[in-house]
Design an enzyme around this catalytic site. Structure first.
Site, PDB file in Angstrom:
ATOM      1  N   ASN A 122       1.916  -4.653  12.754  1.00 23.58           N
ATOM      2  CA  ASN A 122       2.739  -5.816  12.463  1.00 23.58           C
ATOM      3  C   ASN A 122       4.087  -5.292  11.996  1.00 23.58           C
ATOM      4  O   ASN A 122       4.198  -4.760  10.902  1.00 23.58           O
ATOM      5  CB  ASN A 122       2.062  -6.660  11.373  1.00 23.58           C
ATOM      6  N   LYS A 174       6.685  -6.972  11.257  1.00 19.95           N
ATOM      7  CA  LYS A 174       7.404  -7.885  10.351  1.00 19.95           C
ATOM      8  C   LYS A 174       8.856  -8.035  10.834  1.00 19.95           C
ATOM      9  O   LYS A 174       9.075  -8.043  12.047  1.00 19.95           O
ATOM     10  CB  LYS A 174       7.293  -7.386   8.910  1.00 19.95           C
ATOM     11  N   HIS A 224      -0.352 -15.086   8.264  1.00 20.31           N
ATOM     12  CA  HIS A 224      -0.094 -13.908   7.422  1.00 20.31           C
ATOM     13  C   HIS A 224       0.290 -14.363   6.014  1.00 20.31           C
ATOM     14  O   HIS A 224       0.942 -15.397   5.849  1.00 20.31           O
ATOM     15  CB  HIS A 224       1.021 -13.061   8.042  1.00 20.31           C
ATOM     16  N   GLU A 277       2.534 -13.460   4.073  1.00 23.68           N
ATOM     17  CA  GLU A 277       3.975 -13.681   3.871  1.00 23.68           C
ATOM     18  C   GLU A 277       4.387 -15.051   4.391  1.00 23.68           C
ATOM     19  O   GLU A 277       5.293 -15.693   3.837  1.00 23.68           O
ATOM     20  CB  GLU A 277       4.768 -12.542   4.538  1.00 23.68           C
ATOM     21  N   GLU A 328      -6.532  -9.203   4.481  1.00 21.65           N
ATOM     22  CA  GLU A 328      -5.374  -8.542   3.894  1.00 21.65           C
ATOM     23  C   GLU A 328      -5.215  -8.992   2.446  1.00 21.65           C
ATOM     24  O   GLU A 328      -4.590 -10.034   2.188  1.00 21.65           O
ATOM     25  CB  GLU A 328      -4.104  -8.888   4.684  1.00 21.65           C
ATOM     26  N   GLY A 336       2.182  -3.695   1.281  1.00 21.31           N
ATOM     27  CA  GLY A 336       3.495  -3.144   0.986  1.00 21.31           C
ATOM     28  C   GLY A 336       3.613  -2.559  -0.413  1.00 21.31           C
ATOM     29  O   GLY A 336       4.706  -2.269  -0.886  1.00 21.31           O
ATOM     30  N   SER A 378      -1.365  -1.536   3.174  1.00 21.08           N
ATOM     31  CA  SER A 378      -1.051  -0.124   2.879  1.00 21.08           C
ATOM     32  C   SER A 378      -1.952   0.854   3.642  1.00 21.08           C
ATOM     33  O   SER A 378      -2.337   1.896   3.100  1.00 21.08           O
ATOM     34  CB  SER A 378      -1.099   0.142   1.377  1.00 21.08           C
TER      35      SER A 378
HETATM   36  P1  13P Z   1       1.652  -2.759   4.870  1.00 20.40           P
HETATM   37  O1  13P Z   1       0.804  -1.915   5.802  1.00 20.40           O
HETATM   38  O2  13P Z   1       3.104  -2.447   4.935  1.00 20.40           O
HETATM   39  O3  13P Z   1       1.075  -2.787   3.483  1.00 20.40           O
HETATM   40  O4  13P Z   1       1.519  -4.273   5.429  1.00 20.40           O
HETATM   41  C1  13P Z   1       0.280  -4.790   5.717  1.00 20.40           C
HETATM   42  C2  13P Z   1       0.442  -6.059   6.440  1.00 20.40           C
HETATM   43  O5  13P Z   1       0.898  -7.041   5.901  1.00 20.40           O
HETATM   44  C3  13P Z   1       0.068  -6.088   7.862  1.00 20.40           C
HETATM   45  O6  13P Z   1       0.094  -7.385   8.366  1.00 20.40           O
END
Ligand code: 13P
Length: 258
Positions: free
Chosen positions: A4, A6, A90, A92, A162, A168, A208
């Site tokens: 992903n 983002k 997601h 976010e 997740e 992150g 992560s």
């Molecule tokens: P990170 O791997 O940067 O922690 O993000 C995970 C994520 O949100 C994947 O959709």
């Protein structure tokens, strides 16, 4: 193994990524590899990956086919540009853009209608875990989201667990914590759709994920794959994750550039 991206990379950076990444994973045809770039890079990503086994997905969709919905993109549009996958719900999007379990259900059904495989994200926030409410939150997200699908629809989705506190932050859930959450989600699937559906459900872990922790995660039988954010942006690190069984290195001949 899904990446992903983002809100990172331009079309030119997308092309450059694939130029480096594809040779690194040329030997990984036992793996299903999916990359989800921002909308504006989808055409470039589809074109750049056309001669490879890598598949492309969107990061979101709207549930109507078309219409006066400024700024939105439909599943049918994603499919038309060459996407096979789409991320739905997601954390976010839930946190910053008002997504709810109800909108996740509508988007998941819309993705299936368009012939896409939705990767439906669930996961608890830190305060929810610390309050001992992880299972309650996962049960609510499952019941309010994917449990509204028909059995036929449910058989075609992928779930990503997740935990928000691991995204992150550099704090990966331990393989055991992730496996427990996956087992809980699989039990929800069993209760709603039966044993066969639960056994066939693919559940990815996200939060992560790095070359240094992928082996421990994939060693868990409950973990069917991963959804990678930051570490999917670099060709070498994502290739090392895709080729995890070769250790924390892409120097294995199988993953060495031609
Ligand atoms: P990170 O791997 O940067 O922690 O993000 C995970 C994520 O949100 C994947 O959709």
């Amino acid at each position: 193994m899904a990446g992903n991206w983002k809100m990172y990379k331009t079309p030119a950076e997308t092309v450059a990524f694939f130029e480096q990444f594809l040779p690194l994973v040329a030997g990984a045809d036992h793996r299903r590899i999916v990359i989800c770039p921002p909308f504006v890079n989808l055409a470039a990503a589809v074109q750049a990956s056309a001669q490879s086994a890598v598949e492309i997905g969107g990061q979101d969709l709207y549930w109507e086919r078309e219409g006066a919905y400024t700024g939105e993109v439909s599943g049918e549009m994603l499919a038309a540009v060459g996407c096979r996958w789409v991320i739905v719900g997601h954390s976010e999007r839930r946190q910053y853009f008002g997504e709810t379990d109800a909108s996740v259900l509508k988007k998941t059904a819309a993705a299936l209608r368009a012939g896409l495989t939705p990767i439906v994200c669930v996961g608890e926030r830190l305060e929810e875990r610390e309050a001992g409410r992880t299972e309650q939150v996962l049960a609510r997200q499952f019941a309010g989201g994917v449990a509204g699908l028909s059995a036929e629809e449910f058989a075609r989705i992928v779930i990503a667990y997740e935990p928000v506190w691991a995204i992150g932050t550099g704090k990966t859930a331990t393989p055991q914590i992730a496996a427990e959450a996956h087992a809980f989600l699989r039990a929800q699937a069993r209760a709603r759709y039966g044993e066969t559906a639960a056994a066939g459900l693919r559940i990815l872990y996200g939060g992560s994920v790095k070359p240094s922790n992928i082996q421990g995660l994939m060693a868990e039988e409950e973990i069917d794959g991963v959804l990678v954010g930051g570490a999917s942006l670099e060709p070498a690190s994502f290739a090392a994750i895709v080729g995890w069984e070769n250790g924390d290195s892409i120097l294995n001949p199988q993953f060495r550039p031609a």
